[in-house]
Scaffold this motif. Structure first.
Motif, PDB file in Angstrom:
ATOM      1  N   ILE A  74       0.861  -1.183   0.000  1.00 43.27           N
ATOM      2  CA  ILE A  74       0.000   0.000   0.000  1.00 43.27           C
ATOM      3  C   ILE A  74       0.896   1.231   0.000  1.00 43.27           C
ATOM      4  CG2 ILE A  74      -1.820   1.238   1.227  1.00 43.27           C
ATOM      5  CD1 ILE A  74      -2.544  -1.433   2.563  1.00 43.27           C
ATOM      6  N   SER A 115      -0.311   6.642   1.146  1.00 42.23           N
ATOM      7  CA  SER A 115      -1.330   6.824   2.183  1.00 42.23           C
ATOM      8  C   SER A 115      -0.931   7.993   3.077  1.00 42.23           C
ATOM      9  CB  SER A 115      -1.482   5.551   3.014  1.00 42.23           C
ATOM     10  OG  SER A 115      -2.417   5.741   4.052  1.00 42.23           O
ATOM     11  N   LEU A 158      -9.981  -8.378  -3.758  1.00 42.02           N
ATOM     12  CA  LEU A 158     -10.079  -7.154  -2.971  1.00 42.02           C
ATOM     13  C   LEU A 158      -9.050  -7.162  -1.851  1.00 42.02           C
ATOM     14  CD1 LEU A 158     -11.628  -7.684   0.051  1.00 42.02           C
ATOM     15  CD2 LEU A 158     -13.489  -8.203  -1.478  1.00 42.02           C
ATOM     16  N   LEU A 177     -10.997   1.357   4.218  1.00 43.10           N
ATOM     17  CA  LEU A 177     -10.983   1.444   2.761  1.00 43.10           C
ATOM     18  C   LEU A 177     -10.954   0.046   2.160  1.00 43.10           C
ATOM     19  CD1 LEU A 177      -9.733   4.286   3.706  1.00 43.10           C
ATOM     20  CD2 LEU A 177      -8.875   4.397   1.364  1.00 43.10           C
ATOM     21  N   LYS A 219     -10.500  -1.814  -1.506  1.00 40.66           N
ATOM     22  CA  LYS A 219     -10.039  -1.555  -2.865  1.00 40.66           C
ATOM     23  C   LYS A 219      -9.988  -2.857  -3.660  1.00 40.66           C
ATOM     24  CE  LYS A 219      -7.332   2.653  -2.137  1.00 40.66           C
ATOM     25  NZ  LYS A 219      -6.053   3.333  -2.413  1.00 40.66           N
ATOM     26  N   SER A 220     -10.057  -2.705  -4.966  1.00 38.08           N
ATOM     27  CA  SER A 220     -10.001  -3.845  -5.872  1.00 38.08           C
ATOM     28  C   SER A 220      -8.562  -4.127  -6.262  1.00 38.08           C
ATOM     29  CB  SER A 220     -10.842  -3.553  -7.121  1.00 38.08           C
ATOM     30  OG  SER A 220     -10.642  -4.553  -8.094  1.00 38.08           O
ATOM     31  N   GLY A 241     -13.177   1.635  -7.957  1.00 36.92           N
ATOM     32  CA  GLY A 241     -12.047   2.383  -7.416  1.00 36.92           C
ATOM     33  C   GLY A 241     -11.785   1.976  -5.976  1.00 36.92           C
ATOM     34  N   HIS A 242     -12.500   2.559  -5.038  1.00 36.09           N
ATOM     35  CA  HIS A 242     -12.392   2.149  -3.649  1.00 36.09           C
ATOM     36  C   HIS A 242     -13.678   2.531  -2.922  1.00 36.09           C
ATOM     37  CE1 HIS A 242     -11.206   6.399  -3.258  1.00 36.09           C
ATOM     38  NE2 HIS A 242     -11.688   6.309  -2.034  1.00 36.09           N
ATOM     39  N   LYS A 255     -15.182   3.506   0.981  1.00 38.77           N
ATOM     40  CA  LYS A 255     -14.708   4.048   2.244  1.00 38.77           C
ATOM     41  C   LYS A 255     -15.854   4.046   3.253  1.00 38.77           C
ATOM     42  CE  LYS A 255     -11.977   7.883   4.124  1.00 38.77           C
ATOM     43  NZ  LYS A 255     -11.338   9.173   3.800  1.00 38.77           N
TER      44      LYS A 255
END
Length: 570
Positions: free
Chosen positions: A261, A264, A279, A289, A291-292, A306-307, A309
């Protein structure tokens, strides 16, 4: 006196008539018909039950007709029969094979035509008859089929033809070729028609010679054996290629997929990765969060996701867990609450209240029915995922609980604590069953083996211990240069993976017996290799958030250290 009695009688009769009229009007409105129950003969009842049973079978023709709303299968009847005739003609003309299969053509044509007629599709039946009647050679048919072809609408001939199976003598060579054609090319309805209306009797292969001499039994067996090998040669070759490919993959060195990641803005406290679901999820402060990642199918059915939240916690999120069916996502936080999210509806379902301290760890049962949480209040709590109710409180530790896990059979749970102990609890009664107290410092992670016989625990004393549940003994002990913070088993319970504080992923072999392991430890100690008991070691250059095992490979989710970028080492 008589007049008084007659008046009372008339009043009673009038009231009775009124009640009858009211009841009749009510039944008329409800459209109830006053009829006597019909008595059906036993044969009729059995016939109807047999018909219902045939309709309910998925491989029956009646079931196909019942569920074929667009007449797709009925339209395929002609193409199936045409494929069969062309295949048979090719075998006879080019290879001089399957000549004894020719008697099947006429009866098969009649049965398929009658099936179309019985289904109520007269137009399709007439079209089938006009297009394919020329393909039937009447000289190859018996007298019953010839008579039926001449008067196809004769009810007596149709009943006689449908009342018994057509017996056809066929040799082993032709039977194998016919079976291969049906299984690889035809629809299941074609196979069902052959099984329902025909009885194929296998005869021995006869050698066609000018002088009709008998062939020795040994030669016949040798010919049949050679024929079977020729027919199965293609299948065996494909299986051998697949077997060789599997062996070559198994010889490859063990790999690791490292998903990092980056970029951030906040400190990431926890996370998880699920490659098969496509995911990953991680926590930034009080926000979760999702995410794919690259997968065969898009997660949750959304393209170009996208993501997502979620911001339902007021303080830092400490743990996150995903259900086995990839539908439910749960988080535990420093605000003493647990949030349950639906990944299909993309919203929060429930918020669980009850802990008196921060929730450090959570786990979901293999059947996705229960949630187990561990907190700084020294208790572990069992919740119902469906209702959100508190079911059990496991109290026995005297310091914060740092790790929890479910047994594969969902009858037991394990808890690891900062009080250096690992406890095994009964889910049904809520009582402690085992106490494992070999650790000398805080326990960071506990994990049950998928076979249900072993329990692994990692502690701050830099040792990973594997306990046997039945005897409570330590059967494996892996010493490390630093503490291991997370553990995960392989699907066959033969390998155990751990992630250290500095970002090193190790895999240990837990299939060795005690004596073999003692010999190996003595050999490594004499060579001066104090920590050389892992079969795989890889530095990820990051802080490990989660481990994952799928399709025979390991993966980890990491946060890169300062000055490093994530590297995919798969």
């Amino acid at each position: 006196m008589d007049d008084g009695r007659s008046e009372k009688h008339e009043l009673k009769q009038n009231s009775h008539d009124k009640v009858k009229s009211v009841v009749a009007a009510y039944l008329n409105k409800r459209q109830f018909v006053d009829v006597k129950p019909r008595k059906s003969p036993r044969k009729v009842v059995l016939k109807q039950a047999l018909l219902d049973n045939r309709i309910s079978r998925c491989n029956s023709i009646l079931f196909s007709f019942e569920n074929d709303k667009d007449n797709t299968l009925l339209n395929e009847y002609g193409s199936m029969f045409q494929k069969f005739v062309y295949w048979l003609k090719d075998k006879i003309d080019t290879k001089q094979q399957c000549m004894d299969v020719e008697p099947l053509v006429g009866p098969l044509f009649c049965h398929l035509y009658l099936d179309l007629q019985d289904s109520g599709q007269a137009q399709l039946a007439n079209s089938f008859y006009m297009n394919h009647i020329a393909k039937v050679d009447e000289s190859k048919c018996d007298e019953t089929v010839r008579n039926l072809l001449k008067s196809i609408h004769n009810a007596d001939l149709r009943a006689k033809f449908r009342s018994a199976k057509v017996v056809v003598d066929i040799n082993a060579e032709s039977l194998l070729l016919l079976r291969k054609f049906v299984t690889q090319t035809c629809h299941v309805i074609f196979l069902h028609a052959l099984q329902t209306w025909f009885e194929l009797k296998t005869t021995k292969i006869k050698q066609q010679e000018s002088c009709k001499t008998s062939v020795p039994k040994s030669d016949k067996f040798h010919e049949e054996r050679q024929l079977i090998e020729v027919v199965n040669k293609d299948v065996n070759d494909e299986l051998m290629k697949l077997h060789n490919a599997i062996q070559s993959v198994q010889k490859l060195p063990l790999g690791l997929c490292n998903v990092g990641i980056v970029n951030s803005k906040f400190d990431i406290s926890c996370g998880l990765i699920k490659r098969q679901a496509g995911l990953m999820a991680y926590a930034e402060s009080n926000a979760l969060l999702v995410k794919s990642i690259k997968a065969l199918d898009p997660p949750f059915g959304y393209e170009d996701l996208g993501h997502i939240k979620f911001t339902n916690h007021s303080r830092q999120i400490y743990c996150v867990s995903l259900s086995s069916n990839n539908d439910i996502l749960c988080t535990g936080s420093a605000d003493h609450t647990i949030s349950i999210y639906s990944l299909k509806k993309l919203k929060i379902l429930k918020k669980l209240l009850g802990h008196l301290g921060p929730v450090y760890t959570i786990a979901l049962s293999p059947d996705s029915k229960y949630l187990l949480s561990g907190s700084a209040d020294t208790t572990a709590r069992l919740w119902s995922l469906q209702t959100g109710r508190l079911l059990r409180v496991f109290a026995g530790h005297f310091q914060a609980i740092t790790s929890v896990d479910f047994h594969p059979n969902t009858l037991y749970v394990a808890t690891g604590s900062a009080d250096r102990n690992v406890r095994l609890w009964s889910l049904q009664k809520g009582d402690p069953v085992r106490l494992f107290h070999a650790a000398r410092k805080e326990v960071y992670s506990v994990a049950f083996g998928p076979n249900g016989y072993l329990l692994a625990a990692a502690s701050d004393d830099k040792v990973v211990r594997v306990y046997e549940l039945a005897s409570s003994k330590v059967v494996h002990e892996f010493r490390n240069e630093e503490s291991v913070t997370c553990l995960l088993w392989s699907s066959n319970s033969k390998e155990l993976c751990g992630g250290t504080l500095s970002g090193v992923v190790k895999v240990w072999d837990c299939s060795l017996k005690d004596k073999e392991k003692e010999i190996k430890d003595e050999r490594d100690h004499t060579r001066g290799k104090k920590y050389n008991d892992s079969i795989f070691r890889r530095n990820t250059n990051g802080r490990i958030l989660s481990l994952e095992f799928s399709l025979g490979t390991w993966a980890c989710l990491t946060v890169p250290k300062l000055g490093h970028s994530p590297v995919d080492t798969s």
